[in-house]
Design a protein around this motif. Structure first.
Motif, mmCIF file in Angstrom:
data_model
loop_
_atom_site.group_PDB
_atom_site.id
_atom_site.type_symbol
_atom_site.label_atom_id
_atom_site.label_comp_id
_atom_site.label_asym_id
_atom_site.label_seq_id
_atom_site.Cartn_x
_atom_site.Cartn_y
_atom_site.Cartn_z
ATOM 1 N N GLY A 65 0.814 -1.221 0.040
ATOM 2 C CA GLY A 65 0.016 -0.042 0.088
ATOM 3 C C GLY A 65 0.778 1.389 0.074
ATOM 4 O O GLY A 65 2.144 1.385 -0.006
ATOM 5 N N PRO A 66 0.361 2.271 0.056
ATOM 6 C CA PRO A 66 0.753 3.730 -0.094
ATOM 7 C C PRO A 66 1.626 4.155 1.245
ATOM 8 O O PRO A 66 1.185 5.461 1.693
ATOM 9 N N LEU A 67 2.478 3.564 1.745
ATOM 10 C CA LEU A 67 3.026 3.724 2.921
ATOM 11 C C LEU A 67 4.536 3.313 2.635
ATOM 12 O O LEU A 67 4.928 2.311 2.438
ATOM 13 N N THR A 68 5.279 4.571 3.161
ATOM 14 C CA THR A 68 6.836 4.188 3.063
ATOM 15 C C THR A 68 7.218 4.300 4.383
ATOM 16 O O THR A 68 6.856 5.426 5.289
ATOM 17 N N LEU A 69 8.431 3.424 4.875
ATOM 18 C CA LEU A 69 9.080 3.631 6.156
ATOM 19 C C LEU A 69 10.288 3.774 5.949
ATOM 20 O O LEU A 69 10.853 3.470 5.352
ATOM 21 N N VAL A 70 10.578 4.724 7.135
ATOM 22 C CA VAL A 70 12.124 5.309 7.013
ATOM 23 C C VAL A 70 12.659 4.403 8.234
ATOM 24 O O VAL A 70 12.480 4.840 9.254
ATOM 25 N N LEU A 71 13.748 3.451 7.933
ATOM 26 C CA LEU A 71 14.314 2.787 8.883
ATOM 27 C C LEU A 71 15.771 2.682 8.989
ATOM 28 O O LEU A 71 16.333 2.996 7.952
ATOM 29 N N PRO A 72 16.466 2.327 9.977
ATOM 30 C CA PRO A 72 17.903 2.311 10.157
ATOM 31 C C PRO A 72 18.423 1.444 8.782
ATOM 32 O O PRO A 72 17.917 0.106 8.628
ATOM 33 N N LEU A 73 19.381 1.711 8.011
ATOM 34 C CA LEU A 73 19.953 0.946 6.970
ATOM 35 C C LEU A 73 20.725 -0.017 7.586
ATOM 36 O O LEU A 73 21.581 0.134 8.475
#
Length: 319
Positions: free
Chosen positions: A93-101
């Protein structure tokens, strides 16, 4: 630079052709449920650099990586309980998560603009899903338009801005959501980095807590945070109750307008029409006035895009 941009069909042959282009370091635009993305192999430095070149995009502006499943996302980022909750509720769906690489992610540092975090999502569009399955790897994909300009919601919009700069576009019809994904930062306190296709109210309900808000002066840590963005060539005036001389009116609700996002006041319909209507009015070469949009639900994402479209242009940046 390709001599011409090929139009591929949204079928097995088209998926195979797009996958081959990506494997060779080329660029293919493709539909997601939000807008068309300009994709390249996220592991290939030269291919990712070509995204920035084709768009005229500043190198400090990170990209979103698209993968087929949440399991695939875990290969590239440090997962968390909050990520599991949101991914279970809203992916695909239209959700982006920003998480530690992750240290072993193997992605081009250009994707993250050398930040310690990665923006990642699982798109729901069947064409995007088919392409990702055929390719079998991570695809970096910002919106498929010249940087800072109106986002594309049809293959024709892509060709109008990038024809001759990219190898191909897969024509999957018009995008259903019509505004980019919501971006939530999960590297620390959960925070809303960009409103989008999933309303903040739904995110907060799933998490059981309020999201922190990204302020305008905070450092750029995710795509879509530049002050001037999503802009037509013509000036844009917001919260307009009526046209002024020389303006075209982009309406909302029961108003007389040159184009109306939703005569019935439906925010879902308005979001789906936003960029297409802006493209159509911009082609007429006049200033654009926009009716007031309620600041609730998808109205937050619509107003975010409109404020950036109306912001003063920084002519020192490309796009």
């Amino acid at each position: 630079m390709p001599n011409a941009t090929e139009i591929l069909q949204a079928d097995a042959a088209g998926f195979a052709a797009a996958s081959a282009i990506w494997s060779a370091g080329g660029l293919v635009a493709f539909p997601t449920e939000t807008v068309y993305g300009l994709g390249a192999d996220a592991r290939n430095d030269r291919a990712v650099a070509r995204i920035f070149e084709a768009k005229g995009r500043p190198r400090f502006n990170p990209l979103i990586v698209h993968v087929e499943t949440a399991d695939a996302a875990r290969r590239y980022v440090a997962w968390s309980d909050a990520a599991e909750i949101l991914a279970s509720a809203f992916w695909p769906g239209p959700l982006t998560l920003v998480l530690p690489l992750r240290a072993d992610a193997g992605l081009s540092p250009l994707v993250t603009a050398e930040l310690p975090t990665l923006a990642i999502r699982v798109p729901a569009h069947p064409v995007a899903q088919g392409l990702l399955a055929a390719f079998g790897g991570p695809v970096a994909a910002p919106s498929a338009n010249p940087s800072g300009r109106i986002s594309p919601t049809t293959a024709a919009h892509v060709l109008a801005g990038l024809s001759g700069r990219i190898e191909a576009v897969i024509d999957g019809g018009a995008c259903a959501v019509g505004v980019e994904s919501t971006i939530v930062g999960l590297a620390g306190q959960p925070s809303l980095l960009r409103p989008g296709g999933v309303p903040i109210e739904a995110l907060e309900a799933a998490l059981g807590r309020a999201l922190a808000q990204h302020a305008a002066g905070d450092p750029l840590v995710a795509p879509g945070q530049m002050q001037s963005h999503y802009a037509p060539g013509a000036p844009v005036r917001l919260n307009a109750q009526e046209r002024q001389a020389g303006e075209l009116l982009l309406g909302f609700g029961a108003v007389e307008a040159d184009l109306n996002l939703s005569p019935s006041g439906d925010l879902v319909e308005a979001a789906a029409n936003l960029f297409g209507h802006l493209h159509a009015l911009d082609a007429r070469g006049a200033a654009i006035a926009v009716s007031p949009i309620p600041e609730v639900g998808l109205g937050r994402a619509i107003n975010d895009r409109l404020r950036r479209a109306a912001a003063p242009r920084d002519e020192s940046l490309p796009g």
